[in-house]
Write a protein that holds these residues in place. Sequence first.
Motif, PDB file in Angstrom:
ATOM      1  N   GLY A  30      13.435 -51.519  35.249  1.00  0.00           N
ATOM      2  CA  GLY A  30      14.364 -52.137  36.210  1.00  0.00           C
ATOM      3  C   GLY A  30      14.299 -53.647  36.096  1.00  0.00           C
ATOM      4  O   GLY A  30      14.628 -54.219  35.054  1.00  0.00           O
ATOM      5  N   TYR A  31      13.830 -54.308  37.164  1.00  0.00           N
ATOM      6  CA  TYR A  31      13.744 -55.774  37.166  1.00  0.00           C
ATOM      7  C   TYR A  31      12.518 -56.255  36.382  1.00  0.00           C
ATOM      8  O   TYR A  31      12.592 -57.151  35.548  1.00  0.00           O
ATOM      9  N   TRP A  32      11.342 -55.623  36.631  1.00  0.00           N
ATOM     10  CA  TRP A  32      10.092 -56.137  36.065  1.00  0.00           C
ATOM     11  C   TRP A  32       9.752 -55.508  34.704  1.00  0.00           C
ATOM     12  O   TRP A  32       9.114 -56.134  33.854  1.00  0.00           O
ATOM     13  N   ASP A  53      13.153 -44.168  31.798  1.00  0.00           N
ATOM     14  CA  ASP A  53      13.700 -44.579  33.096  1.00  0.00           C
ATOM     15  C   ASP A  53      14.692 -43.509  33.541  1.00  0.00           C
ATOM     16  O   ASP A  53      15.485 -43.017  32.724  1.00  0.00           O
ATOM     17  N   ILE A  90       5.831 -49.051  35.717  1.00  0.00           N
ATOM     18  CA  ILE A  90       6.536 -50.237  36.241  1.00  0.00           C
ATOM     19  C   ILE A  90       7.696 -49.780  37.131  1.00  0.00           C
ATOM     20  O   ILE A  90       8.784 -50.350  37.126  1.00  0.00           O
ATOM     21  N   SER A  91       7.458 -48.713  37.849  1.00  0.00           N
ATOM     22  CA  SER A  91       8.474 -48.117  38.725  1.00  0.00           C
ATOM     23  C   SER A  91       8.104 -48.416  40.187  1.00  0.00           C
ATOM     24  O   SER A  91       7.060 -49.006  40.449  1.00  0.00           O
ATOM     25  N   PRO A  92       8.938 -47.989  41.148  1.00  0.00           N
ATOM     26  CA  PRO A  92       8.641 -48.305  42.555  1.00  0.00           C
ATOM     27  C   PRO A  92       7.288 -47.748  43.027  1.00  0.00           C
ATOM     28  O   PRO A  92       6.789 -46.756  42.485  1.00  0.00           O
ATOM     29  N   HIS A  96       3.942 -44.583  41.811  1.00  0.00           N
ATOM     30  CA  HIS A  96       2.762 -45.006  41.035  1.00  0.00           C
ATOM     31  C   HIS A  96       1.705 -43.907  40.935  1.00  0.00           C
ATOM     32  O   HIS A  96       1.190 -43.627  39.853  1.00  0.00           O
ATOM     33  N   GLU A 113       1.663 -51.178  38.169  1.00  0.00           N
ATOM     34  CA  GLU A 113       2.151 -52.332  38.932  1.00  0.00           C
ATOM     35  C   GLU A 113       1.436 -52.485  40.262  1.00  0.00           C
ATOM     36  O   GLU A 113       0.872 -51.545  40.795  1.00  0.00           O
ATOM     37  N   LYS A 114       1.525 -53.657  40.808  1.00  0.00           N
ATOM     38  CA  LYS A 114       1.036 -53.914  42.171  1.00  0.00           C
ATOM     39  C   LYS A 114       2.121 -53.469  43.147  1.00  0.00           C
ATOM     40  O   LYS A 114       3.292 -53.546  42.771  1.00  0.00           O
ATOM     41  N   ASP A 140      -1.540 -54.550  37.867  1.00  0.00           N
ATOM     42  CA  ASP A 140      -0.874 -55.804  37.500  1.00  0.00           C
ATOM     43  C   ASP A 140      -0.961 -56.843  38.612  1.00  0.00           C
ATOM     44  O   ASP A 140      -0.024 -57.026  39.385  1.00  0.00           O
ATOM     45  N   THR A 142      -0.736 -60.022  38.326  1.00  0.00           N
ATOM     46  CA  THR A 142      -0.290 -61.086  37.403  1.00  0.00           C
ATOM     47  C   THR A 142      -0.798 -62.467  37.815  1.00  0.00           C
ATOM     48  O   THR A 142      -1.177 -63.292  36.979  1.00  0.00           O
ATOM     49  N   HIS A 190       0.093 -60.438  45.915  1.00  0.00           N
ATOM     50  CA  HIS A 190      -0.260 -61.573  45.061  1.00  0.00           C
ATOM     51  C   HIS A 190      -1.408 -62.363  45.682  1.00  0.00           C
ATOM     52  O   HIS A 190      -2.417 -62.619  45.029  1.00  0.00           O
TER      53      HIS A 190
END
Length: 348
Positions: A30-32, A53, A90-92, A96, A113-114, A140, A142, A190
């Motif tokens: 998607g976005y990330w 996806d 890297i999905s919603p 996860h 992902e976080k 992640d 980051t 973050h």
Amino acid sequence: MSLGEASDDSQLMAEKTGDNMINFGVVGYGYWGPNIVRNLASLDSSRVRAIADVSLSARKRAHKSYPEITIAADPTELLRSPDIDAIAVISPVWTHYSLAKEALENGKHVFVEKPFTSSVEQAEELIELAQKKRLKIMVDHTFLFTGAVKKIAQLVQEGTLGKLYYYDSTRVNLGLFQHDVNVLWDLAPHDLSIKAPPEAVVATGQSHVNGKEDVAHLTIYFPDHIIAHINVNWLSPVKVRTTLIGGETRMLVWNDLDPDEKIKVYDKGVKVTSRLGLYEMLVSYRTGDMWAPQLEQVEALHSELSYFVECITNGEDPINDGCAGLRVVRMLEAGSKSLSSRGAFIKL
Ligand SMILES: NC(=O)c1ccc[n+]([C@@H]2O[C@H](COP(=O)([O-])OP(=O)(O)OC[C@H]3O[C@@H](n4cnc5c(N)ncnc54)[C@H](O)[C@@H]3O)[C@@H](O)[C@H]2O)c1
């Protein structure tokens, strides 16, 4: 081309490298997701074998950018493929846990992902599964790999700021609304990924648009009178990414949107010179120079993913492993509990 069929290019690459590269499957474009694919594809030590996806438009975008990579609608093909060593999830957030679990069960290392999972219980289960299977989890965070955070950590460790007083962060912008989590779970990870043992949290917030809190304030109490305050908001007309860090001897302003001088260190402080009695207490203010330290310019995701591949290869546990992810989820869960009771004090 489907998984299992090696292209001429990959055979050539395998001959050249002795095939000690880590083969990735990426779930979610998607976005990330495109940032993860681009960085994994650019490393000498990894290659992206497949992308999955559920959305057709995401698959079309992925195919246009990477015509040589297998693109699937169903992630199961990647999660079970013998050609894949590691899965990047890297999905919603709500997906996860199940995706990471299936990847681990099939013997794959996991970059997720976080925030790591939607609950403490899920995070604990994944950590246990990875330990049992001797696989690596990296969450992640980051942020930890940015030049700015590395420099701040260095300044704090060297004692440049003196004893820490507070951390005050503002992360506000218009959108991007997440549909499965509130603004706290989206933007606060973050700040929470910075390693420190919290004592308690208090959170307040309100939802206005889609039933999830879109404006929230999180306060975290740490030992030794250190306090952190995080202001997150999806309804701000302007984007702000500014953090103030105050110490006994110096103070720091980190504006992540400033292209040239993201960090400014101020030689300013307050000194109490007499404590003879309440009315005789003298507070003097010190105002000295300001300087903007040089920051490392490497893309954070590039350093982070390269470190993940190194951890897999050398059998090291990453600093941002499942336990680090769990620590953040624990703070978020406590934050949600406080939020739902309009600011209750939740001990951790
Ligand atoms: N580290 C960072 O700085 C950073 C930045 C942005 C987003 N993120 C995180 O990345 C994750 C994704 O966020 P996003 O903004 O890219 O979301 P997004 O909605 O833009 O993209 C998610 C993609 O996953 C796909 N998807 C959903 N369920 C799936 C499934 N079961 N199998 C395969 N594909 C599936 C969707 O079709 C979509 O294309 C979130 O956890 C978010 O918190 C991290």
